[in-house]
Write a protein that holds these residues in place. Structure first.
Motif, PDB file in Angstrom:
ATOM      1  N   PHE A 291       0.828  -1.200   0.000  1.00  0.00           N
ATOM      2  CA  PHE A 291       0.000   0.000   0.000  1.00  0.00           C
ATOM      3  C   PHE A 291       0.867   1.256   0.000  1.00  0.00           C
ATOM      4  N   CYS A 292       1.922   1.236   0.819  1.00  0.00           N
ATOM      5  CA  CYS A 292       2.846   2.372   0.875  1.00  0.00           C
ATOM      6  C   CYS A 292       3.537   2.572  -0.473  1.00  0.00           C
ATOM      7  N   LYS A 293       3.959   1.471  -1.086  1.00  0.00           N
ATOM      8  CA  LYS A 293       4.703   1.549  -2.340  1.00  0.00           C
ATOM      9  C   LYS A 293       3.864   2.113  -3.477  1.00  0.00           C
ATOM     10  N   PHE A 294       2.620   1.597  -3.613  1.00  0.00           N
ATOM     11  CA  PHE A 294       1.813   1.928  -4.781  1.00  0.00           C
ATOM     12  C   PHE A 294       0.871   3.104  -4.581  1.00  0.00           C
ATOM     13  N   VAL A 295       0.590   3.452  -3.328  1.00  0.00           N
ATOM     14  CA  VAL A 295      -0.376   4.523  -3.075  1.00  0.00           C
ATOM     15  C   VAL A 295       0.239   5.685  -2.304  1.00  0.00           C
ATOM     16  N   VAL A 296       0.830   5.385  -1.143  1.00  0.00           N
ATOM     17  CA  VAL A 296       1.275   6.454  -0.244  1.00  0.00           C
ATOM     18  C   VAL A 296       2.412   7.270  -0.851  1.00  0.00           C
ATOM     19  N   TYR A 297       3.489   6.615  -1.288  1.00  0.00           N
ATOM     20  CA  TYR A 297       4.647   7.374  -1.773  1.00  0.00           C
ATOM     21  C   TYR A 297       4.382   8.141  -3.067  1.00  0.00           C
ATOM     22  N   PRO A 298       3.658   7.570  -4.058  1.00  0.00           N
ATOM     23  CA  PRO A 298       3.331   8.392  -5.238  1.00  0.00           C
ATOM     24  C   PRO A 298       2.516   9.636  -4.885  1.00  0.00           C
ATOM     25  N   ILE A 299       1.606   9.531  -3.928  1.00  0.00           N
ATOM     26  CA  ILE A 299       0.823  10.704  -3.529  1.00  0.00           C
ATOM     27  C   ILE A 299       1.697  11.709  -2.790  1.00  0.00           C
ATOM     28  N   MET A 300       2.619  11.216  -1.955  1.00  0.00           N
ATOM     29  CA  MET A 300       3.548  12.110  -1.262  1.00  0.00           C
ATOM     30  C   MET A 300       4.369  12.924  -2.266  1.00  0.00           C
ATOM     31  N   GLU A 301       4.860  12.243  -3.296  1.00  0.00           N
ATOM     32  CA  GLU A 301       5.659  12.932  -4.321  1.00  0.00           C
ATOM     33  C   GLU A 301       4.822  13.993  -5.026  1.00  0.00           C
ATOM     34  N   LEU A 302       3.585  13.636  -5.341  1.00  0.00           N
ATOM     35  CA  LEU A 302       2.700  14.555  -6.045  1.00  0.00           C
ATOM     36  C   LEU A 302       2.386  15.788  -5.205  1.00  0.00           C
ATOM     37  N   LYS A 303       2.220  15.590  -3.902  1.00  0.00           N
ATOM     38  CA  LYS A 303       1.857  16.705  -3.014  1.00  0.00           C
ATOM     39  C   LYS A 303       3.081  17.419  -2.452  1.00  0.00           C
ATOM     40  N   GLY A 304       4.291  16.990  -2.856  1.00  0.00           N
ATOM     41  CA  GLY A 304       5.505  17.658  -2.417  1.00  0.00           C
ATOM     42  C   GLY A 304       5.901  17.347  -0.985  1.00  0.00           C
ATOM     43  N   LEU A 305       5.444  16.207  -0.446  1.00  0.00           N
ATOM     44  CA  LEU A 305       5.820  15.795   0.911  1.00  0.00           C
ATOM     45  C   LEU A 305       7.153  15.064   0.859  1.00  0.00           C
ATOM     46  N   LYS A 306       8.077  15.463   1.726  1.00  0.00           N
ATOM     47  CA  LYS A 306       9.437  14.944   1.640  1.00  0.00           C
ATOM     48  C   LYS A 306       9.626  13.583   2.288  1.00  0.00           C
ATOM     49  N   ALA A 307       8.840  13.274   3.322  1.00  0.00           N
ATOM     50  CA  ALA A 307       9.087  12.034   4.055  1.00  0.00           C
ATOM     51  C   ALA A 307       7.812  11.516   4.701  1.00  0.00           C
ATOM     52  N   LEU A 308       7.729  10.191   4.857  1.00  0.00           N
ATOM     53  CA  LEU A 308       6.664   9.561   5.633  1.00  0.00           C
ATOM     54  C   LEU A 308       7.162   9.470   7.076  1.00  0.00           C
ATOM     55  N   THR A 309       6.429  10.098   7.971  1.00  0.00           N
ATOM     56  CA  THR A 309       6.838  10.120   9.378  1.00  0.00           C
ATOM     57  C   THR A 309       6.147   9.000  10.139  1.00  0.00           C
ATOM     58  N   ILE A 310       6.936   8.201  10.835  1.00  0.00           N
ATOM     59  CA  ILE A 310       6.420   7.140  11.704  1.00  0.00           C
ATOM     60  C   ILE A 310       6.515   7.650  13.141  1.00  0.00           C
ATOM     61  N   SER A 311       5.370   7.892  13.743  1.00  0.00           N
ATOM     62  CA  SER A 311       5.349   8.432  15.106  1.00  0.00           C
ATOM     63  C   SER A 311       5.554   7.303  16.117  1.00  0.00           C
ATOM     64  N   ARG A 312       6.543   7.489  16.989  1.00  0.00           N
ATOM     65  CA  ARG A 312       6.822   6.502  18.042  1.00  0.00           C
ATOM     66  C   ARG A 312       7.168   7.239  19.331  1.00  0.00           C
ATOM     67  N   SER A 313       6.897   6.590  20.440  1.00  0.00           N
ATOM     68  CA  SER A 313       7.262   7.169  21.733  1.00  0.00           C
ATOM     69  C   SER A 313       8.778   7.147  21.890  1.00  0.00           C
ATOM     70  N   GLU A 314       9.293   7.996  22.785  1.00  0.00           N
ATOM     71  CA  GLU A 314      10.739   8.062  23.014  1.00  0.00           C
ATOM     72  C   GLU A 314      11.283   6.725  23.506  1.00  0.00           C
ATOM     73  N   GLU A 315      10.499   6.048  24.337  1.00  0.00           N
ATOM     74  CA  GLU A 315      10.966   4.774  24.868  1.00  0.00           C
ATOM     75  C   GLU A 315      11.040   3.685  23.796  1.00  0.00           C
ATOM     76  N   ASN A 316      10.321   3.891  22.680  1.00  0.00           N
ATOM     77  CA  ASN A 316      10.394   2.949  21.557  1.00  0.00           C
ATOM     78  C   ASN A 316      11.318   3.430  20.449  1.00  0.00           C
ATOM     79  N   GLY A 317      12.136   4.458  20.764  1.00  0.00           N
ATOM     80  CA  GLY A 317      13.132   4.911  19.801  1.00  0.00           C
ATOM     81  C   GLY A 317      12.837   6.235  19.140  1.00  0.00           C
TER      82      GLY A 317
END
Length: 561
Positions: A291-317
């Motif tokens: 899903f990320c490969k075929f949908v998320v990243y092409p849309i990010m490129e189209l909308k000018g978004l530089k990165a997919l952010t994965i939100s995690r707590s500090e204790e999880n890195g």
């Protein structure tokens, strides 16, 4: 003096010629570079191009004219953003793009869109696809929108359909539509017409190319073979890869659990993503990563978004950012990214993407259009005195794996067997079936079968039958009837629950304790039960299965009863 002037004139003339040649070379180089950039945009992320040399020639001379068509059947889902992002690429490459709402195709494909709903569904598609394009900032004023019935009912088009029917073969029509048109035991003529009409669309839309999924490849090669026989040119064919669904197979409108509807609310999106297959470290069979490969990243490129952010707590890195899909995949493969964190971030991204579409469809008129285009399933007639009604769906059927313990001939009926079947209950069930003309006792004894368990017990020539053994049946070319029991998944055990994908128990309610014969629940569902051309037992395209795998049959394109 004159001689010196002549020499200076000669030098000046040579310099002008040199500069002119240099400018011409520079302009040619610029044009070549521009054409290369256009070609790169047009072919970006495509799986295959048929007619590459013709494509290069056309874009070197003028803007490419192409169309993308969609049959107005089930509700468009999130995977429709894949062709939408490519349409954005085509526009950037200065292509002239037509979007075809293929309403007649939807009707011809085994009535996926009933005639009375055709107009409503076409209007729904127009509204939802325009909303999708607006959500990713694609300018609508540069697009041409066409409805198939606006030209497919003309005299000229109809005459070409007749001409085409004199040169195409039944074999080629069935082969061309095998990946697109719903396959049934006895296909209607409409399904055979489908590939020819799609081929003629290329001529009547006056385009150089057709864009579609790689599942349409056979229709594209059909078009290349037969259009020249009518005196029309071959077209270029541009093919996208097929987007895997959340459950691993192709994302489809008919498989509710495999796709996210464009109008699903935030909770539904979260629920579907949370249930998606996303095994830690597994990058080859992973619905969320695909899903990320075929949908998320092409849309990010189209909308000018530089990165997919994965939100995690500090204790999880702490948070992670992935500027490319490759870096995301690599990190997941090394088990440095937990599936739960990936799912949560993808859910947030999708809900942000879908919010503008939900807002557009909050309009009362569009809500009404949605209800008219996709009316709710019919319910049972309400009994006198009130009481709840329930949709007639396969979730109401209690289907289980059984093991035949004994078989004997019915004493009062030449064509009937009496079987004792273990379905995981304390006592064996007695079942009477009409399998005797089609198989021997020893072929049925000790066999795993699929049993419908909640029919009202019926006396059959003096023996009470406590279920229906489900079988595939068809009449072969010689006119002989063939019947064989359905096959449960391997390693099945008596009592394993069988359900229809998309109508799982619990979410759609539990099976009726006993089906009321007067309501004709099974009789209503039975016409949509069949075995596909790949041997899969299905209900209206939804696979019959257990948690161990799919139910199959040795007869293909057969009825189930």
């Amino acid at each position: 003096m004159l001689f010196r002037f002549y020499l200076n004139y000669q030098k000046t003339s040579q310099l002008v010629v040199l500069r002119t040649v240099t400018l011409a070379r520079n302009f040619r180089r610029m044009a070549e570079n521009e054409n290369e950039a256009k070609l790169k945009l047009i072919t970006k992320n495509l799986q295959e191009v048929i007619g590459m040399e013709k494509l290069k020639t056309v874009i070197s001379e003028r803007p490419l004219k192409l169309y993308w068509g969609t049959a107005t059947t089930g509700k468009p889902h999130i995977a429709y953003f894949v062709p939408m992002t490519k349409i954005a690429d085509f526009l950037k490459a200065e292509c002239e793009v037509t979007i075809l709402f293929a309403d007649l195709h939807a009707y011809l494909d085994n009535l996926k869109a009933p005639w009375q709903l055709l107009e409503y569904r076409t209007k729904y598609y127009q509204a939802v696809i325009k909303a999708m394009l607006q959500s990713i900032d694609v300018p609508l004023d540069k697009l041409k929108f066409v409805r198939g019935s606006d030209y497919q009912l003309t005299k000229e088009y109809t005459l070409d359909v007749f001409k085409l029917s004199t040169v195409v073969t039944e074999h080629d029509c069935k082969k061309a539509g095998s990946e697109v048109v719903k396959q049934v035991q006895h296909p209607a003529l409409s399904g055979l017409l489908y590939p020819g009409l799609q081929a003629l669309d290329e001529e009547y839309l006056k385009v150089d190319a057709q864009f579609g999924g790689v599942d349409q490849r056979k229709i594209f090669t059909f078009s290349e073979k037969y259009l020249p026989q009518l005196g029309y040119a071959k077209r270029i064919h541009l093919m996208n890869p097929m987007v895997p669904g959340l459950t691993g197979a192709k994302m489809s409108s008919s498989e509710e659990e495999s796709k996210i509807d464009l109008l699903d609310d935030e909770k539904t999106v979260k629920k579907k993503i949370s249930k998606a297959f996303c095994e830690e470290g597994n990058i080859t069979e992973n619905g969320v990563l695909s899903f990320c490969k075929f949908v998320v990243y092409p849309i990010m490129e189209l909308k000018g978004l530089k990165a997919l952010t994965i939100s995690r707590s500090e204790e999880n890195g702490g948070n992670l950012e992935f500027t490319t899909y490759e870096s995301l995949e690599s990190t997941f493969e090394k088990k440095l990214l937990h599936p739960g964190d990936l799912k949560a971030s993808v859910t947030e991204f999708l809900n942000t993407l879908l919010e503008p579409i939900r807002k557009i469809f909050s309009d009362p008129e569009l809500k009404k259009l949605t209800q008219l285009a996709y009316p709710k399933p019919k319910k049972e007639k309400q009994q006198k005195g009130g009481g709840e009604t329930r949709d007639i769906t396969p979730a109401r059927l209690d289907i289980r794996v059984g093991k035949v313990q004994s078989v004997k001939c019915h004493p009062d009926a030449e064509s009937l067997f009496i079987e004792e079947i273990d379905v995981g209950e304390p006592l064996l069930r007695t079942v009477v079936s009409g399998l005797k003309p089609y198989m021997k006792e020893e072929e049925l004894r000790d066999r795993l079968v699929v049993l419908l368990c909640n029919l009202k017990p019926q006396n059959m020539r003096g023996v009470k039958s406590q279920g229906m053994l489900l079988a595939a049946s068809k009449t072969n070319m010689e006119g002989t009837r063939e019947v064989t029991p359905l096959c449960p998944p391997s390693e099945s055990q008596p009592g394993d629950v069988i359900y229809i994908e998309g109508y799982s128990h619990g979410e759609h309610g539990e099976p009726d304790e006993q089906l009321n014969p007067k309501k004709k629940i099974f009789e209503t569902l039975k016409p949509d039960l069949h075995v596909s051309d790949k041997g899969l037992a299905e209900f209206n395209g939804h696979v019959m299965k257990s948690d161990r795998g799919n139910v199959t049959a040795k007869l293909f394109n057969a009825e189930i009863s």
